[in-house]
Design a protein around this motif. Structure first.
Motif, PDB file in Angstrom:
ATOM      1  N   ASP A   1       8.671  37.383 -50.199  1.00 33.55           N
ATOM      2  CA  ASP A   1       7.553  37.243 -51.122  1.00 33.55           C
ATOM      3  C   ASP A   1       6.362  38.085 -50.668  1.00 33.55           C
ATOM      4  OD1 ASP A   1       8.964  35.533 -52.721  1.00 33.55           O
ATOM      5  OD2 ASP A   1       8.154  33.697 -51.819  1.00 33.55           O
ATOM      6  N   ALA A   2       6.115  38.084 -49.354  1.00 41.40           N
ATOM      7  CA  ALA A   2       4.996  38.859 -48.814  1.00 41.40           C
ATOM      8  C   ALA A   2       5.220  40.352 -49.040  1.00 41.40           C
ATOM      9  CB  ALA A   2       4.819  38.567 -47.330  1.00 41.40           C
ATOM     10  N   ALA A   3       6.453  40.810 -48.833  1.00 43.31           N
ATOM     11  CA  ALA A   3       6.759  42.224 -49.034  1.00 43.31           C
ATOM     12  C   ALA A   3       6.547  42.617 -50.487  1.00 43.31           C
ATOM     13  CB  ALA A   3       8.196  42.518 -48.604  1.00 43.31           C
ATOM     14  N   ARG A   4       7.019  41.769 -51.396  1.00 46.74           N
ATOM     15  CA  ARG A   4       6.828  42.066 -52.820  1.00 46.74           C
ATOM     16  C   ARG A   4       5.352  42.097 -53.187  1.00 46.74           C
ATOM     17  NH1 ARG A   4      11.687  39.130 -53.124  1.00 46.74           N
ATOM     18  NH2 ARG A   4      10.598  37.133 -53.233  1.00 46.74           N
ATOM     19  N   HIS A   5       4.576  41.222 -52.553  1.00 49.79           N
ATOM     20  CA  HIS A   5       3.131  41.212 -52.812  1.00 49.79           C
ATOM     21  C   HIS A   5       2.487  42.527 -52.381  1.00 49.79           C
ATOM     22  CE1 HIS A   5      -1.079  40.052 -52.801  1.00 49.79           C
ATOM     23  NE2 HIS A   5      -1.140  40.391 -51.518  1.00 49.79           N
ATOM     24  N   HIS A   6       2.809  43.000 -51.186  1.00 54.80           N
ATOM     25  CA  HIS A   6       2.205  44.240 -50.690  1.00 54.80           C
ATOM     26  C   HIS A   6       2.677  45.445 -51.504  1.00 54.80           C
ATOM     27  CE1 HIS A   6       0.066  42.622 -47.254  1.00 54.80           C
ATOM     28  NE2 HIS A   6       1.128  41.906 -46.930  1.00 54.80           N
ATOM     29  N   GLU A   7       3.932  45.440 -51.900  1.00 58.52           N
ATOM     30  CA  GLU A   7       4.438  46.537 -52.722  1.00 58.52           C
ATOM     31  C   GLU A   7       3.756  46.544 -54.090  1.00 58.52           C
ATOM     32  OE1 GLU A   7       8.725  48.521 -54.000  1.00 58.52           O
ATOM     33  OE2 GLU A   7       8.638  46.425 -53.326  1.00 58.52           O
ATOM     34  N   ARG A   8       3.563  45.372 -54.666  1.00 61.95           N
ATOM     35  CA  ARG A   8       2.895  45.266 -55.964  1.00 61.95           C
ATOM     36  C   ARG A   8       1.439  45.707 -55.858  1.00 61.95           C
ATOM     37  NH1 ARG A   8       4.675  40.722 -56.924  1.00 61.95           N
ATOM     38  NH2 ARG A   8       2.950  39.443 -56.131  1.00 61.95           N
ATOM     39  N   THR A   9       0.797  45.323 -54.760  1.00 56.08           N
ATOM     40  CA  THR A   9      -0.597  45.740 -54.551  1.00 56.08           C
ATOM     41  C   THR A   9      -0.701  47.256 -54.441  1.00 56.08           C
ATOM     42  OG1 THR A   9      -1.131  43.659 -53.435  1.00 56.08           O
ATOM     43  CG2 THR A   9      -2.590  45.529 -53.024  1.00 56.08           C
ATOM     44  N   ALA A  10       0.258  47.895 -53.763  1.00 53.71           N
ATOM     45  CA  ALA A  10       0.261  49.357 -53.647  1.00 53.71           C
ATOM     46  C   ALA A  10       0.396  50.002 -55.013  1.00 53.71           C
ATOM     47  CB  ALA A  10       1.391  49.807 -52.727  1.00 53.71           C
ATOM     48  N   ALA A  11       1.275  49.456 -55.857  1.00 53.72           N
ATOM     49  CA  ALA A  11       1.455  49.999 -57.206  1.00 53.72           C
ATOM     50  C   ALA A  11       0.171  49.839 -58.023  1.00 53.72           C
ATOM     51  CB  ALA A  11       2.622  49.301 -57.894  1.00 53.72           C
ATOM     52  N   GLU A  12      -0.513  48.725 -57.856  1.00 54.25           N
ATOM     53  CA  GLU A  12      -1.770  48.503 -58.580  1.00 54.25           C
ATOM     54  C   GLU A  12      -2.836  49.488 -58.125  1.00 54.25           C
ATOM     55  OE1 GLU A  12      -2.583  44.443 -57.755  1.00 54.25           O
ATOM     56  OE2 GLU A  12      -1.149  43.660 -59.240  1.00 54.25           O
ATOM     57  N   ARG A  13      -2.853  49.810 -56.830  1.00 50.80           N
ATOM     58  CA  ARG A  13      -3.811  50.793 -56.320  1.00 50.80           C
ATOM     59  C   ARG A  13      -3.551  52.168 -56.941  1.00 50.80           C
ATOM     60  NH1 ARG A  13      -6.201  49.185 -51.365  1.00 50.80           N
ATOM     61  NH2 ARG A  13      -6.921  47.044 -51.729  1.00 50.80           N
TER      62      ARG A  13
ATOM     63  N   GLU B   1      -2.229  52.737 -59.921  1.00 42.70           N
ATOM     64  CA  GLU B   1      -2.678  52.661 -61.317  1.00 42.70           C
ATOM     65  C   GLU B   1      -4.191  52.758 -61.411  1.00 42.70           C
ATOM     66  OE1 GLU B   1      -1.062  49.077 -62.827  1.00 42.70           O
ATOM     67  OE2 GLU B   1       1.016  49.810 -62.862  1.00 42.70           O
ATOM     68  N   ASP B   2      -4.895  52.062 -60.530  1.00 45.68           N
ATOM     69  CA  ASP B   2      -6.361  52.090 -60.546  1.00 45.68           C
ATOM     70  C   ASP B   2      -6.889  53.491 -60.247  1.00 45.68           C
ATOM     71  OD1 ASP B   2      -6.387  49.400 -61.083  1.00 45.68           O
ATOM     72  OD2 ASP B   2      -6.754  48.784 -59.009  1.00 45.68           O
ATOM     73  N   ALA B   3      -6.248  54.175 -59.299  1.00 49.78           N
ATOM     74  CA  ALA B   3      -6.723  55.495 -58.886  1.00 49.78           C
ATOM     75  C   ALA B   3      -6.520  56.544 -59.967  1.00 49.78           C
ATOM     76  CB  ALA B   3      -6.015  55.929 -57.601  1.00 49.78           C
ATOM     77  N   LEU B   4      -5.443  56.411 -60.756  1.00 51.46           N
ATOM     78  CA  LEU B   4      -5.090  57.465 -61.702  1.00 51.46           C
ATOM     79  C   LEU B   4      -5.497  57.188 -63.146  1.00 51.46           C
ATOM     80  CD1 LEU B   4      -3.254  58.276 -59.234  1.00 51.46           C
ATOM     81  CD2 LEU B   4      -1.703  59.211 -60.938  1.00 51.46           C
ATOM     82  N   ARG B   5      -5.874  55.959 -63.438  1.00 49.22           N
ATOM     83  CA  ARG B   5      -6.073  55.567 -64.841  1.00 49.22           C
ATOM     84  C   ARG B   5      -7.035  56.505 -65.573  1.00 49.22           C
ATOM     85  NH1 ARG B   5      -7.323  50.803 -63.887  1.00 49.22           N
ATOM     86  NH2 ARG B   5      -5.263  49.880 -64.186  1.00 49.22           N
TER      87      ARG B   5
END
Length: 296
Positions: free
Chosen positions: A204-216, A218-222
């Motif tokens: 669960d922790a790994a999925r959380h960090h991976e999801r957070t990286a993907a969100e970063r 999206e935020d950077a490129l939007r």
């Protein structure tokens, strides 16, 4: 007045590749090409020799060298506007001065010193770490195919938004101009304390960090990608040190783009560990884009 693209030349095979690459890039963006060869001939041979015997040998060599590089670039792109200079300065100083009014600065990975291609020459490292404009260092053995490229893609190492968006804008602009896709890459790590618990909890922790990286990503490129809707953007997240993740990505793209934070009042080499590693070991050309840190 549009700023030119500057390329350093010294007669080495590495610098000839840089001239080819820079000529393609200048043509792609409709910019002039400015060749710089740093010549200290006056310091070594003296004004007396210059007046007594005509042009000293180093000056003749400098003029022949930039003349040959100019002809090479013109053969590649006859329409290019090309200028050249041979300042009586060391190479790093000459290129940094030229970079103050440049669209982009291009260097080979090493010069005539004979240093192995496995490591970066000191001039290229200094320029990448201090230049006011983006710097491309010709790493790897890619053919100089700016528009099409072997892999038809540009990669961006996505940093935290607080570090600025200059690298993002540069990468998207390059992908748009070349008509290729953009791979936005961000690494993530699972802290040891989180990984040491129950396997399900660690997952669960790994999925959380991976999801957070993907969100970063999206935020950077939007905002930037909205300005270039024709660019196809792919996201890539990888577990591990950012240096390793981006080095692996460099093997499958034509250009790797990273930012380098410039801190006001600091005059040392301003390169983070990720950019430093890529400049020494990347499998493709590396663009280092200055990011301006806010004033304290």
């Amino acid at each position: 007045m549009e700023l030119p693209l500057v390329v350093g030349v010294d007669g080495s095979e590495s610098s000839l590749r840089a001239v080819d690459w820079a000529a393609d890039e200048a043509s792609l963006h409709g910019r002039g090409l400015h060749l710089v060869y740093a010549s200290k001939w006056e310091r070594y041979e003296g004004l007396a020799l210059a007046h007594g015997l005509g042009k000293p040998s180093e000056r003749v060599f400098a003029e022949n060298l930039v003349g040959s590089a100019t002809e090479r670039a013109h053969r590649r792109h006859p329409q290019l506007k090309i200028t050249a200079e041979t300042p009586a300065e060391d190479a790093a100083t000459a290129l940094l001065n030229a970079g103050r009014n440049a669209f982009l600065l291009v260097t080979g990975s090493h010069g005539r010193s004979g240093v192995t291609d496995l490591l970066l020459g000191s001039v290229s490292l200094t320029v990448a770490a201090r230049a006011d404009c983006p710097v491309v260092v010709l790493r790897g053995s890619h053919d100089n195919q700016i528009g099409a490229g072997m892999n038809r893609s540009v990669a961006l190492g996505v940093a935290d938004p607080a570090e600025g968006d200059a690298a993002v804008r540069f990468a998207v602009r390059e992908a748009a101009a070349r008509g290729v896709s953009l791979w936005a890459v961000r690494a993530w790590r699972l802290p040891a304390l989180e990984a040491g618990g129950h396997p399900l909890t660690a997952g669960d922790a790994a999925r959380h960090h991976e999801r957070t990286a993907a969100e970063r990503i999206e935020d950077a490129l939007r905002e930037v990608t909205a300005e270039h809707p024709g660019v196809t953007v792919h996201q890539q997240t990888g577990e591990g040190p950012a240096r390793r993740v981006l080095l692996n990505a460099s093997a499958t793209v034509d250009l790797m783009v990273v930012g380098a934070l410039r801190r006001p009042g600091y005059f040392g080499l301003q390169l983070g560990p990720v950019a430093h590693t890529l400049l020494h070991h990347s499998a493709c050309p590396v663009a280092v884009v200055p990011e301006r840190a806010p004033m304290p």
